[in-house]
Design a protein around this motif. Structure first.
Motif, PDB file in Angstrom:
ATOM      1  N   UNK A  84      15.626   7.912  -9.146  1.00 12.90           N
ATOM      2  CA  UNK A  84      15.187   6.529  -9.165  1.00 12.90           C
ATOM      3  C   UNK A  84      14.936   6.117 -10.612  1.00 12.90           C
ATOM      4  N   UNK A 144      12.774   3.154 -13.025  1.00 17.51           N
ATOM      5  CA  UNK A 144      11.689   2.167 -13.003  1.00 17.51           C
ATOM      6  C   UNK A 144      11.652   1.432 -14.339  1.00 17.51           C
ATOM      7  N   UNK A 173       6.861  -2.759 -15.327  1.00 17.44           N
ATOM      8  CA  UNK A 173       6.222  -3.667 -14.363  1.00 17.44           C
ATOM      9  C   UNK A 173       7.102  -3.956 -13.152  1.00 17.44           C
ATOM     10  N   UNK A 174       7.958  -3.025 -12.831  1.00 20.18           N
ATOM     11  CA  UNK A 174       8.805  -3.173 -11.653  1.00 20.18           C
ATOM     12  C   UNK A 174       8.670  -1.961 -10.741  1.00 20.18           C
ATOM     13  N   UNK A 175       9.102  -2.126  -9.513  1.00 14.16           N
ATOM     14  CA  UNK A 175       9.112  -1.007  -8.591  1.00 14.16           C
ATOM     15  C   UNK A 175      10.263  -0.065  -8.884  1.00 14.16           C
ATOM     16  N   UNK A 176      10.320   1.028  -8.157  1.00 15.60           N
ATOM     17  CA  UNK A 176      11.386   1.992  -8.349  1.00 15.60           C
ATOM     18  C   UNK A 176      12.669   1.518  -7.681  1.00 15.60           C
ATOM     19  N   UNK A 195      16.526   2.723  -6.484  1.00 22.59           N
ATOM     20  CA  UNK A 195      17.364   3.863  -6.136  1.00 22.59           C
ATOM     21  C   UNK A 195      18.624   3.887  -7.003  1.00 22.59           C
ATOM     22  N   UNK A 209      12.953   8.929 -12.525  1.00 17.57           N
ATOM     23  CA  UNK A 209      12.244   9.873 -11.669  1.00 17.57           C
ATOM     24  C   UNK A 209      13.236  10.620 -10.783  1.00 17.57           C
ATOM     25  N   UNK A 241       9.324  11.219  -0.020  1.00 23.91           N
ATOM     26  CA  UNK A 241       9.883  11.800  -1.225  1.00 23.91           C
ATOM     27  C   UNK A 241       8.766  12.332  -2.120  1.00 23.91           C
ATOM     28  N   UNK A 244       8.019  13.176  -5.926  1.00 22.05           N
ATOM     29  CA  UNK A 244       8.575  12.769  -7.206  1.00 22.05           C
ATOM     30  C   UNK A 244       8.147  13.694  -8.334  1.00 22.05           C
ATOM     31  N   UNK A 250       0.208  -8.897  -6.924  1.00 20.00           N
ATOM     32  CA  UNK A 250       0.848  -8.086  -7.950  1.00 20.00           C
ATOM     33  C   UNK A 250      -0.189  -7.466  -8.874  1.00 20.00           C
ATOM     34  N   UNK A 267       2.388   4.629  -1.720  1.00 21.58           N
ATOM     35  CA  UNK A 267       2.313   5.604  -2.799  1.00 21.58           C
ATOM     36  C   UNK A 267       1.323   5.110  -3.850  1.00 21.58           C
ATOM     37  N   UNK A 320       5.054   8.712  -8.619  1.00 20.51           N
ATOM     38  CA  UNK A 320       4.332   8.274  -7.416  1.00 20.51           C
ATOM     39  C   UNK A 320       3.910   9.451  -6.538  1.00 20.51           C
ATOM     40  N   UNK A 350       2.145   1.395  -4.674  1.00 19.28           N
ATOM     41  CA  UNK A 350       3.519   1.071  -4.313  1.00 19.28           C
ATOM     42  C   UNK A 350       3.717   1.191  -2.814  1.00 19.28           C
ATOM     43  N   UNK A 403      11.550   0.375  -2.614  1.00 10.28           N
ATOM     44  CA  UNK A 403      10.202   0.130  -3.103  1.00 10.28           C
ATOM     45  C   UNK A 403       9.953  -1.342  -3.406  1.00 10.28           C
ATOM     46  N   UNK A 404       8.717  -1.745  -3.195  1.00 12.36           N
ATOM     47  CA  UNK A 404       8.260  -3.023  -3.694  1.00 12.36           C
ATOM     48  C   UNK A 404       7.910  -2.928  -5.170  1.00 12.36           C
ATOM     49  N   UNK A 405       7.492  -4.038  -5.757  1.00 11.76           N
ATOM     50  CA  UNK A 405       7.195  -4.055  -7.189  1.00 11.76           C
ATOM     51  C   UNK A 405       5.813  -3.504  -7.495  1.00 11.76           C
ATOM     52  N   UNK A 406       5.016  -3.285  -6.482  1.00  9.71           N
ATOM     53  CA  UNK A 406       3.728  -2.648  -6.698  1.00  9.71           C
ATOM     54  C   UNK A 406       2.590  -3.627  -6.896  1.00  9.71           C
ATOM     55  N   UNK A 408      -0.860  -3.708  -9.045  1.00 13.90           N
ATOM     56  CA  UNK A 408      -1.598  -3.017 -10.116  1.00 13.90           C
ATOM     57  C   UNK A 408      -3.079  -3.336 -10.005  1.00 13.90           C
TER      58      UNK A 408
END
Lengths: 113, 116
Positions: free
Chosen positions: A36, A38, A41-44, A46, A90, A101, A103, B9, B35, B43, B91, B107-110, B112
Motif C-alpha cells: 500500500x 500513503x 494526510x491521505x488514507x492508504x 492499494x 507499507x 492485514x 502492516x 477528518x 485501524x 496501521x 483509519x 481505506x478511508x482518509x482517516x 486525526x
C-alpha cells in the motif's frame, strides 16, 4: 503469527533511477502479501498483491513486486522513479486471525529531481 | 463509486473528553475494519466486523474504546474518556470477503485525533 518487516525507514532515489523498497515476511502457510502507499494526510491506497502464481506481480502506477519464497521477501520495485512517487509505502500480510492485514512500520520514499 | 467515507477528518479535544468517529464503507462490503495509526508507524488493527458482528476485537482497549456497526453498514468508534496517548489517526477500511481472504482492503482518509 503472520508479520512483515521493512528494514529501511527511508529510501532516497533520484528521479529516473530504479527504486526498490524492501519487505520480508514471516507466515505459516501460504503468504498473502500486499503493498500500500500513503500520501500525506491521505488514507492508504492499494498498489498490488501476491496471492499465488507468477512471482512478479504488476500493480498500479508502474509498480511491481517480486515474490521470493526462498528469501521470504516481497520487494517493491519500479524501473524509473518519479518525484510524485514520494510517499510512505507499507508492506502487509494477511493475518492469521482471518482477513485483517498486518502492516509493516512503513518506508518513506523520497524521489529527488 | 464512492470510497470509504470517514468523519470528522480532524478532531481536537481535551483529555478526559469523549470523542466519536464515523465510517461509511463501500456499498456492498460486508467486512469493516478500524485501524489505529500512530505517527511514523504502520496501521494496527483495533476491530474487525463481518456484517454487524465484531469477529476480532482482541486489540481494542475495551476500558475506554467501544465500537458498533448497526445494520451491518455504517460504524462508529468511540473513546471515553480520551487520554493523551490516544492522539493518532483512526483509519476505517472495508473489504468484500467473497474470494477466500485474497481481497484487498479499501481505506478511508482517516480521522486525526489530537488530545490536549
Amino acid at each position: 503469527a503472520q508479520s512483515v518487516a521493512q528494514p529501511e525507514d527511508q529510501v532516497n532515489v533520484a528521479e529516473g533511477n530504479p527504486l526498490t523498497v524492501k519487505c520480508t515476511y514471516s507466515v505459516s502457510g501460504n503468504p498473502y502479501l500486499f503493498w500500500y502507499v500513503q500520501y500525506p494526510n491521505r488514507g492508504l491506497q492499494f498498489l498490488l498483491k501476491y496471492i499465488t502464481g507468477d512471482n512478479l506481480v504488476k500493480g498500479s502506477y508502474g509498480f511491481e513486486a517480486e515474490f521470493n519464497k526462498s528469501q521470504t521477501s516481497f520487494h517493491l520495485k519500479k524501473p524509473s522513479a518519479l518525484v510524485s512517487d514520494s510517499a510512505l509505502y507499507f508492506c502487509a500480510v494477511r493475518g492469521g486471525s482471518g482477513y485483517a492485514l498486518n502492516f509493516g512500520k512503513g518506508t518513506s520514499l523520497l524521489v529527488t529531481p | 463509486e464512492a470510497g470509504v467515507v470517514q468523519s470528522p477528518r480532524y478532531k481536537i479535544i481535551e483529555k478526559k473528553q469523549p470523542v466519536a468517529f464515523w465510517c461509511n464503507p463501500i456499498s456492498g462490503h460486508n467486512t469493516l475494519y478500524w485501524y489505529l495509526q500512530n505517527l511514523g508507524q504502520g496501521p494496527e488493527l483495533l476491530i474487525r466486523y463481518e456484517n454487524e458482528e465484531a469477529v476480532d476485537d482482541s486489540q481494542l482497549p475495551k476500558d475506554r474504546f467501544s465500537a458498533e456497526r448497526l445494520k451491518g453498514v455504517d460504524s462508529t468508534l468511540k473513546i471515553q474518556p480520551a487520554e493523551l496517548g490516544d492522539s493518532a489517526v483512526y483509519l476505517c477500511a472495508s473489504s468484500l470477503e467473497d474470494d477466500v481472504s485474497t481481497g484487498e482492503l479499501f481505506f478511508g482518509e482517516g480521522s486525526r485525533l489530537t488530545v490536549l
